[in-house]
Write a protein that holds these residues in place. Structure first.
Motif, mmCIF file in Angstrom:
data_model
loop_
_atom_site.group_PDB
_atom_site.id
_atom_site.type_symbol
_atom_site.label_atom_id
_atom_site.label_comp_id
_atom_site.label_asym_id
_atom_site.label_seq_id
_atom_site.Cartn_x
_atom_site.Cartn_y
_atom_site.Cartn_z
ATOM 1 N N GLY A 17 -131.085 29.397 90.307
ATOM 2 C CA GLY A 17 -130.803 29.516 91.731
ATOM 3 C C GLY A 17 -131.114 28.287 92.556
ATOM 4 O O GLY A 17 -130.882 28.284 93.771
ATOM 5 N N THR A 18 -131.621 27.225 91.931
ATOM 6 C CA THR A 18 -131.997 26.026 92.686
ATOM 7 C C THR A 18 -130.854 25.008 92.710
ATOM 8 O O THR A 18 -129.973 25.007 91.846
ATOM 9 N N GLN A 19 -130.899 24.137 93.717
ATOM 10 C CA GLN A 19 -129.963 23.016 93.791
ATOM 11 C C GLN A 19 -130.548 21.847 93.008
ATOM 12 O O GLN A 19 -131.716 21.513 93.188
ATOM 13 N N VAL A 20 -129.756 21.255 92.128
ATOM 14 C CA VAL A 20 -130.239 20.152 91.296
ATOM 15 C C VAL A 20 -129.281 18.972 91.387
ATOM 16 O O VAL A 20 -128.088 19.128 91.683
ATOM 17 N N ARG A 21 -129.826 17.783 91.130
ATOM 18 C CA ARG A 21 -129.024 16.555 91.074
ATOM 19 C C ARG A 21 -128.866 16.172 89.607
ATOM 20 O O ARG A 21 -129.833 16.207 88.839
ATOM 21 N N PHE A 22 -127.663 15.784 89.211
ATOM 22 C CA PHE A 22 -127.410 15.526 87.796
ATOM 23 C C PHE A 22 -126.275 14.517 87.639
ATOM 24 O O PHE A 22 -125.537 14.224 88.587
ATOM 25 N N ARG A 23 -126.157 14.000 86.404
ATOM 26 C CA ARG A 23 -125.062 13.107 86.037
ATOM 27 C C ARG A 23 -124.210 13.777 84.964
ATOM 28 O O ARG A 23 -124.701 14.586 84.182
ATOM 29 N N ILE A 24 -122.955 13.409 84.918
ATOM 30 C CA ILE A 24 -122.081 13.862 83.841
ATOM 31 C C ILE A 24 -122.210 12.870 82.685
ATOM 32 O O ILE A 24 -122.009 11.668 82.861
ATOM 33 N N ILE A 25 -122.564 13.372 81.505
ATOM 34 C CA ILE A 25 -122.738 12.484 80.354
ATOM 35 C C ILE A 25 -121.660 12.714 79.285
ATOM 36 O O ILE A 25 -121.535 11.925 78.356
ATOM 37 N N GLU A 26 -120.875 13.809 79.431
ATOM 38 C CA GLU A 26 -119.818 14.057 78.447
ATOM 39 C C GLU A 26 -118.750 14.948 79.071
ATOM 40 O O GLU A 26 -119.064 15.913 79.771
ATOM 41 N N VAL A 27 -117.477 14.624 78.826
ATOM 42 C CA VAL A 27 -116.356 15.443 79.292
ATOM 43 C C VAL A 27 -115.378 15.614 78.139
ATOM 44 O O VAL A 27 -114.965 14.634 77.522
ATOM 45 N N ASN A 28 -115.026 16.882 77.859
ATOM 46 C CA ASN A 28 -114.043 17.170 76.814
ATOM 47 C C ASN A 28 -113.047 18.174 77.388
ATOM 48 O O ASN A 28 -113.287 19.370 77.414
ATOM 49 N N ARG A 29 -111.916 17.662 77.901
ATOM 50 C CA ARG A 29 -110.938 18.533 78.559
ATOM 51 C C ARG A 29 -110.306 19.514 77.582
ATOM 52 O O ARG A 29 -109.974 20.642 77.956
ATOM 53 N N GLN A 30 -110.095 19.075 76.356
ATOM 54 C CA GLN A 30 -109.475 19.966 75.377
ATOM 55 C C GLN A 30 -110.340 21.208 75.142
ATOM 56 O O GLN A 30 -109.835 22.320 75.036
ATOM 57 N N ARG A 31 -111.639 20.995 75.070
ATOM 58 C CA ARG A 31 -112.560 22.127 74.868
ATOM 59 C C ARG A 31 -113.035 22.708 76.188
ATOM 60 O O ARG A 31 -113.848 23.633 76.200
ATOM 61 N N ARG A 32 -112.527 22.159 77.305
ATOM 62 C CA ARG A 32 -112.926 22.595 78.645
ATOM 63 C C ARG A 32 -114.447 22.615 78.769
ATOM 64 O O ARG A 32 -115.065 23.592 79.165
ATOM 65 N N ARG A 33 -115.031 21.468 78.424
ATOM 66 C CA ARG A 33 -116.488 21.378 78.372
ATOM 67 C C ARG A 33 -116.960 20.123 79.102
ATOM 68 O O ARG A 33 -116.448 19.026 78.865
ATOM 69 N N ALA A 34 -117.933 20.302 79.981
ATOM 70 C CA ALA A 34 -118.568 19.178 80.674
ATOM 71 C C ALA A 34 -120.076 19.313 80.483
ATOM 72 O O ALA A 34 -120.634 20.404 80.626
ATOM 73 N N VAL A 35 -120.725 18.205 80.120
ATOM 74 C CA VAL A 35 -122.168 18.212 79.857
ATOM 75 C C VAL A 35 -122.847 17.283 80.858
ATOM 76 O O VAL A 35 -122.355 16.175 81.130
ATOM 77 N N GLY A 36 -123.955 17.733 81.402
ATOM 78 C CA GLY A 36 -124.667 16.941 82.392
ATOM 79 C C GLY A 36 -126.116 16.715 82.022
ATOM 80 O O GLY A 36 -126.649 17.304 81.075
ATOM 81 N N SER A 37 -126.773 15.843 82.776
ATOM 82 C CA SER A 37 -128.190 15.544 82.564
ATOM 83 C C SER A 37 -128.919 15.541 83.908
ATOM 84 O O SER A 37 -128.573 14.775 84.804
ATOM 85 N N ILE A 38 -129.897 16.410 84.012
ATOM 86 C CA ILE A 38 -130.781 16.427 85.183
ATOM 87 C C ILE A 38 -131.931 15.448 84.952
ATOM 88 O O ILE A 38 -132.380 14.763 85.867
#
Length: 664
Positions: free
Chosen positions: A432-453
């Motif tokens: 439920g908290t607001q967090v700041r993060f970066r995107i470290i991986e994007v895979n459109r075929q698998r519809r997957r985005a990975v981030g790092s807080i």
């Protein structure tokens, strides 16, 4: 022959929702009954009856094991209370527009206003509305009845009144009534409660009737809104009201025919009427063109633009400009499962939507907003990965191996190893908290985005530390948060940099463990006692000099003071007693009694409250000497002195005989 179908003909969202609610119960294997006919359409009610759905007159009529459905017309407050009292399983699909009038009726009475409602007093919607009135109410069918009412009740011109209309009331008649009231009543408030879909349907029917030779109105003969459509169209051309396609007359060639339908008419019946007209008039080519234009078959995955016309707790109703009634299930509004539909959209909002499923039989389209938003979100996510931009999102789920962060409509997976500043921290604390993060991986075929807080936290922490060490000085005060405890002290987060309070600095009293004074998560006021810049260590002070018990001792308890003390410890050479919080004094064995004792335990035990005299204080070594014996001796001396000062003529009696007098 030309045929034109009104754009908004057929099911309104309220009736559509009510009918779908019953079919959904059947799909779930439940038995259903409705409080009155679910819709004023014999085909719809007949189909439901064949499927085992019962229509009952009251909550008490619901058979055991059946779920009672309150139709879109709504019910009176006493009926709602009866349902609760009988504990009847219930699904309430009262139209939101009708619910609004219920509230207005209740509030009018609470405000001391007469509630004036325009509509058919025998209609179930009107009976339900008046059943929510808390004060005087009046019902008028139209301008004629209103004139009579004002003549019989001249006091209404000065009384405070609230004016509303049945959702399917004739829009033109409503304007006539308003014109009369505004001239007569000086203390009236008016509420536009005619359903937008109803008003639009009536307006379209009027415009269509004005340019057509004939009008066909499809709907139940018991339907109020269908009857009004017929009356509107009949003012401009010959009009037919039919319930089924087999009631269609044979129209002469060359005519322009307009078709509209009441709010309780499903798209399947409209389509059946169109097919029949084509067969009767032997105009197959025109029929195909007409059907394609009027029904505009919608394909799954097609994008459409819609306007919000209704909101319920479970779905949003949308006008997409087609015959089918559009609805967005709550789980297709947003990827955040915790938000409510009313938090996302409001009436009148326009949006792009994706068609998920069509139901030609029921004339409905299931739509998705979140999937369109997600499509747009992929470009933003891709750009953020390439630029290294820091994004802000809300943690909406804690899943196996990490958390899900919602950024707009995008769900970004953050592994546990990238979710917190250090390993082992509780992921549930992020929920439920607001967090700041970066995107470290994007895979459109698998519809997957990975981030790092974590990467953002570490950068922010490093920047905060550099700034912190530039400004910190000894003696500087901070408000921090206790981060962790050890046997020798407490670590405090000062805002990106940790400092330590040694256990000896936590309290002037003796403590065995820091948890006796502070707990993890506590907010504490501290000051810098020492700095080791080379090793990045900060020593903190917590106890305040002004709270030093030795300062109080010097100020309030000088040598010679007599006070109460509590025995807190025993040794072979004496007993320790607490004088004030933080200071214990020693009562030497020789000072416990006014006579010789073998051991302190012969006279004292831990917990005893004793009266003592402070005989010596060593502030350098923090030692205090106490004496009970001094007080006892002082008391004895005082008693001896009192005896010595007794008057000389005082007679003293004795039972002993003089030594020189013989006994008789």
């Amino acid at each position: 022959m030309q045929v034109e179908v009104a754009e908004t003909a057929g099911f309104c969202f309220g009736v559509d929702r009510a009918v779908n609610a019953v079919y959904k119960l059947l799909e779930e294997g439940k038995k259903a009954c409705t409080l009155g006919p679910i819709a004023h359409n014999p085909q719809v009610t007949g189909d439901l009856r064949e499927k085992g759905v019962l229509a009952v007159d009251s909550p008490a009529g619901a058979p055991p094991g059946y779920v009672l459905v309150i139709r879109s017309h709504g019910v009176a407050r006493e009926v709602e209370e009866e349902i609760g009292r009988l504990s009847v399983p219930c699904v309430d699909v009262t139209c939101p527009s009708v619910k609004k009038i219920h509230r207005l009726a209740r509030e009018a009475g609470e405000q001391g206003r007469v509630f004036l409602l325009f509509g058919d007093g025998d209609h179930p919607e009107v009976r339900g509305i008046t059943g929510h009135c808390t004060g005087e109410f009046l019902v008028c069918r139209g301008a004629g009845e209103l004139q009579t009412l004002l003549k019989n009740r001249p006091d209404l011109s000065k009384l405070p009144i609230a004016v509303a209309a049945q959702t399917t009331f004739h829009a033109g008649e409503w304007q006539n009534c308003l014109g009369i009231l505004k001239k007569v009543c000086t203390n009236a408030v008016f509420f536009a409660t005619i359903c937008n879909a109803t008003a639009k349907r009536q307006k379209e029917a009027k415009a269509l009737a004005q340019k057509c030779h004939r009008m066909v109105v499809i709907g139940g003969r018991d339907s109020s809104n269908t009857a009004k459509l017929r009356d509107i169209c009949a003012e401009y051309c010959e009009t037919y009201l039919i319930e089924r396609a087999d009631e269609l007359p044979a129209f002469p060639a060359g005519l322009r025919i307009g078709i509209t339908a009441g709010a309780s008419t499903p798209a399947s019946i409209i389509k059946e009427v169109l097919v029949t007209m084509a067969e009767v008039n032997n105009n197959e080519l025109n029929f195909e063109e007409m059907l394609e234009e009027s029904l505009k078959s919608l394909n799954t995955d097609e994008k459409v633009h819609g306007v919000v016309v209704g909101i319920s707790p479970t779905e949003v109703y949308v006008d997409v400009g087609r015959k089918q009634a559009g609805f967005i299930p709550a789980n297709e509004l947003s990827n955040d499962p915790g938000v409510k539909p009313e938090d996302i959209v409001k009436l009148g909002d326009e949006m792009d939507l994706l068609i998920m499923k069509t139901n030609d039989q029921e004339g409905t389209i299931m739509l998705s907003k979140r999937r369109v938003d997600a499509m747009k979100g992929w470009d933003e996510i891709q750009e953020a990965q390439e630029s290294g931009e820091i994004l802000t999102g809300k943690v909406i789920e804690v899943v196996k191996g990490g958390v899900i962060v919602l950024k707009g409509a995008m769900r970004v997976f953050v592994p546990a190893s990238q979710a917190t500043a250090s390993r082992g921290e509780d992921l549930n604390a992020l929920m439920g908290t607001q967090v700041r993060f970066r995107i470290i991986e994007v895979n459109r075929q698998r519809r997957r985005a990975v981030g790092s807080i974590r990467s953002v936290l570490r950068e922010e922490r490093k920047a905060a530390q550099e700034k912190f060490w530039e400004t910190i000085e000894e003696g500087q005060a901070f408000t921090g948060t206790v981060k962790s405890l050890t046997n020798f002290g407490a670590f405090v987060d000062l805002g990106g940099v940790d400092g330590m309070i040694h256990i000896s600095e936590l309290s002037w009293n003796r403590v065995k463990h820091p948890s006796e004074v502070v707990n993890v998560g506590d907010t504490v006021d501290v000051y810098v006692k020492g700095l080791d810049r080379e090793n990045g260590k900060i020593s903190l002070g917590y106890k305040r000099p002004e709270d030093n018990p030795w300062v109080k001792m010097e100020r309030e308890y000088p040598v010679g003071t007599v006070c109460d003390a509590k025995v807190v410890g025993m040794t072979a050479f004496g007993a320790f007693a607490n004088v004030i919080p933080g200071i214990d004094g020693l009562i030497h064995i020789s000072q416990i009694a006014d006579h010789r004792i073998e051991k302190p335990q012969d006279v004292l035990k831990v917990g005893d409250e004793v009266r003592v005299k402070i005989t010596e204080i060593d502030f350098d070594k923090h030692r205090v000497s106490l004496s009970i014996r001094a007080l006892l001796e002082e008391e004895q001396a005082a008693a001896d002195e009192a005896a010595a000062e007794a008057p000389a003529n005082e007679i003293v009696y004795s039972t002993e005989l003089p030594a020189d007098e013989p006994e008789e």
